[in-house]
Write a protein that holds these residues in place. Structure first.
Motif, PDB file in Angstrom:
ATOM      1  N   PRO A  87       0.806  -1.217   0.000  1.00 40.08           N
ATOM      2  CA  PRO A  87       0.000   0.000   0.000  1.00 40.08           C
ATOM      3  C   PRO A  87       0.846   1.278   0.000  1.00 40.08           C
ATOM      4  O   PRO A  87       0.497   2.260  -0.659  1.00 40.08           O
ATOM      5  CB  PRO A  87      -0.831  -0.114   1.281  1.00 40.08           C
ATOM      6  N   ASN A  88       1.972   1.261   0.713  1.00 39.01           N
ATOM      7  CA  ASN A  88       2.843   2.436   0.730  1.00 39.01           C
ATOM      8  C   ASN A  88       3.466   2.688  -0.635  1.00 39.01           C
ATOM      9  O   ASN A  88       3.581   3.834  -1.076  1.00 39.01           O
ATOM     10  CB  ASN A  88       3.944   2.267   1.786  1.00 39.01           C
ATOM     11  N   ILE A  89       3.869   1.605  -1.294  1.00 44.44           N
ATOM     12  CA  ILE A  89       4.441   1.757  -2.640  1.00 44.44           C
ATOM     13  C   ILE A  89       3.392   2.289  -3.608  1.00 44.44           C
ATOM     14  O   ILE A  89       3.648   3.215  -4.385  1.00 44.44           O
ATOM     15  CB  ILE A  89       5.016   0.400  -3.130  1.00 44.44           C
ATOM     16  N   VAL A  90       2.194   1.716  -3.547  1.00 43.42           N
ATOM     17  CA  VAL A  90       1.104   2.152  -4.430  1.00 43.42           C
ATOM     18  C   VAL A  90       0.734   3.605  -4.150  1.00 43.42           C
ATOM     19  O   VAL A  90       0.563   4.405  -5.082  1.00 43.42           O
ATOM     20  CB  VAL A  90      -0.119   1.220  -4.278  1.00 43.42           C
ATOM     21  N   ASN A  91       0.644   3.977  -2.882  1.00 47.07           N
ATOM     22  CA  ASN A  91       0.278   5.359  -2.531  1.00 47.07           C
ATOM     23  C   ASN A  91       1.341   6.352  -2.982  1.00 47.07           C
ATOM     24  O   ASN A  91       1.018   7.468  -3.407  1.00 47.07           O
ATOM     25  CB  ASN A  91       0.028   5.488  -1.025  1.00 47.07           C
ATOM     26  N   THR A  92       2.596   5.962  -2.891  1.00 44.51           N
ATOM     27  CA  THR A  92       3.674   6.834  -3.373  1.00 44.51           C
ATOM     28  C   THR A  92       3.546   7.034  -4.881  1.00 44.51           C
ATOM     29  O   THR A  92       3.681   8.153  -5.379  1.00 44.51           O
ATOM     30  CB  THR A  92       5.057   6.231  -3.040  1.00 44.51           C
ATOM     31  N   ALA A  93       3.267   5.951  -5.595  1.00 42.97           N
ATOM     32  CA  ALA A  93       3.128   6.037  -7.050  1.00 42.97           C
ATOM     33  C   ALA A  93       1.905   6.849  -7.453  1.00 42.97           C
ATOM     34  O   ALA A  93       1.921   7.555  -8.460  1.00 42.97           O
ATOM     35  CB  ALA A  93       3.050   4.642  -7.649  1.00 42.97           C
ATOM     36  N   LEU A 153       4.036  -7.204  -8.960  1.00 41.01           N
ATOM     37  CA  LEU A 153       5.088  -6.298  -8.479  1.00 41.01           C
ATOM     38  C   LEU A 153       6.177  -6.119  -9.535  1.00 41.01           C
ATOM     39  O   LEU A 153       6.705  -5.015  -9.707  1.00 41.01           O
ATOM     40  CB  LEU A 153       5.703  -6.845  -7.190  1.00 41.01           C
ATOM     41  N   SER A 154       6.517  -7.189 -10.238  1.00 42.12           N
ATOM     42  CA  SER A 154       7.525  -7.095 -11.296  1.00 42.12           C
ATOM     43  C   SER A 154       7.074  -6.137 -12.385  1.00 42.12           C
ATOM     44  O   SER A 154       7.859  -5.315 -12.879  1.00 42.12           O
ATOM     45  CB  SER A 154       7.798  -8.479 -11.896  1.00 42.12           C
ATOM     46  N   GLU A 189      10.360   2.378 -14.153  1.00 40.04           N
ATOM     47  CA  GLU A 189      11.551   2.788 -14.885  1.00 40.04           C
ATOM     48  C   GLU A 189      11.268   3.954 -15.830  1.00 40.04           C
ATOM     49  O   GLU A 189      12.170   4.693 -16.192  1.00 40.04           O
ATOM     50  CB  GLU A 189      12.130   1.605 -15.679  1.00 40.04           C
ATOM     51  N   ARG A 190      10.015   4.135 -16.218  1.00 39.89           N
ATOM     52  CA  ARG A 190       9.671   5.210 -17.158  1.00 39.89           C
ATOM     53  C   ARG A 190       9.394   6.534 -16.460  1.00 39.89           C
ATOM     54  O   ARG A 190       9.067   7.518 -17.108  1.00 39.89           O
ATOM     55  CB  ARG A 190       8.443   4.801 -17.972  1.00 39.89           C
ATOM     56  N   TYR A 191       9.525   6.568 -15.131  1.00 38.54           N
ATOM     57  CA  TYR A 191       9.196   7.771 -14.381  1.00 38.54           C
ATOM     58  C   TYR A 191      10.390   8.224 -13.551  1.00 38.54           C
ATOM     59  O   TYR A 191      10.529   7.869 -12.385  1.00 38.54           O
ATOM     60  CB  TYR A 191       7.983   7.516 -13.480  1.00 38.54           C
ATOM     61  N   PHE A 211      16.487  -2.662 -10.851  1.00 38.97           N
ATOM     62  CA  PHE A 211      16.303  -1.701  -9.768  1.00 38.97           C
ATOM     63  C   PHE A 211      17.284  -0.558  -9.966  1.00 38.97           C
ATOM     64  O   PHE A 211      18.045  -0.203  -9.091  1.00 38.97           O
ATOM     65  CB  PHE A 211      16.545  -2.384  -8.403  1.00 38.97           C
ATOM     66  N   ASP A 212      17.276  -0.004 -11.160  1.00 42.53           N
ATOM     67  CA  ASP A 212      18.196   1.084 -11.499  1.00 42.53           C
ATOM     68  C   ASP A 212      17.517   2.398 -11.210  1.00 42.53           C
ATOM     69  O   ASP A 212      16.582   2.816 -11.886  1.00 42.53           O
ATOM     70  CB  ASP A 212      18.563   0.978 -12.985  1.00 42.53           C
ATOM     71  N   PHE A 213      18.017   3.101 -10.202  1.00 44.88           N
ATOM     72  CA  PHE A 213      17.392   4.370  -9.818  1.00 44.88           C
ATOM     73  C   PHE A 213      18.074   5.564 -10.457  1.00 44.88           C
ATOM     74  O   PHE A 213      17.729   6.697 -10.214  1.00 44.88           O
ATOM     75  CB  PHE A 213      17.404   4.517  -8.284  1.00 44.88           C
TER      76      PHE A 213
END
Length: 200
Positions: free
Chosen positions: A54-60, A110-111, A118-120, A195-197
């Protein structure tokens, strides 16, 4: 006195058999509890992953142009994965397969989500997001460790109940083999997720 000898022998044998059954039971119960306890650790690790989503989704969601369909797929997969419950005292191969399929659905979602990230570049640079993804990676590693430990204690238990003479008492006492957590077909191929940031 001679007529009591057969009765005394029979009583002695019954007492010896009872003591042996008690000994086997007292050895297998802690081993079975160890399997149940380790399965709880597996579930706890999966729950930790589910709690991060949920935290990942909310951040996105904070990024207006982000694909909503992907977020919905992740949320639905999380819901399905957390709905599967297994009784740790009676883990069957069928239950484990159902559990694994639900978790695999979440892993797949998740994958896809991470591939879309990666596009953002702005989202990838978000410190909160990066920490969430790092925590997700640590959790995935923990899941693998706990699954391996579960298989180890299940193997020890299964071996013990198959050894002679324990196997004669184990079935009578109601001890059944525990299912193993097995890798899915095709899992030997690494997913194409990076996981390239990028550079800050």
């Amino acid at each position: 006195m001679k007529k009591w000898i057969p009765i005394i022998i029979i009583l002695g044998l019954v007492l010896l058999a009872g003591a042996w059954f008690a000994s086997v039971n007292n050895k297998l119960v802690p081993m079975e509890e160890n399997v149940a306890s380790q399965w709880a650790n597996v579930e706890s690790s999966y729950q930790r992953r589910a709690d991060l989503i949920p935290n990942i989704v909310n951040t996105a969601k904070g990024y207006a142009e982000f694909e909503q369909e992907t977020l919905v797929q992740v949320t639905e997969a999380r819901s399905k994965a957390t709905s599967i419950q297994i009784d740790p005292t009676n883990i069957t191969p069928q239950q484990l397969e159902q559990f694994q399929q639900a978790q695999s659905g979440l892993t797949s979602a998740l994958s896809r989500l991470l591939a879309v990230f990666e596009r953002y570049p702005d989202l990838k640079a978000n410190e909160n997001f990066k920490e969430l993804i790092n925590e997700l990676e640590r959790t995935e590693n923990r899941i693998n460790v706990e699954r391996n430990r579960y298989n180890e204690v299940a193997r020890d238990f299964n071996s013990e109940i198959r050894l002679f003479p324990t196997n004669m008492a184990a079935g009578i006492l109601g001890f059944d083999a525990k299912a193993y957590y097995e890798a899915e077909e095709g899992s030997e191929n690494a997913p194409d997720v990076e996981f390239d940031f990028g550079e800050e």
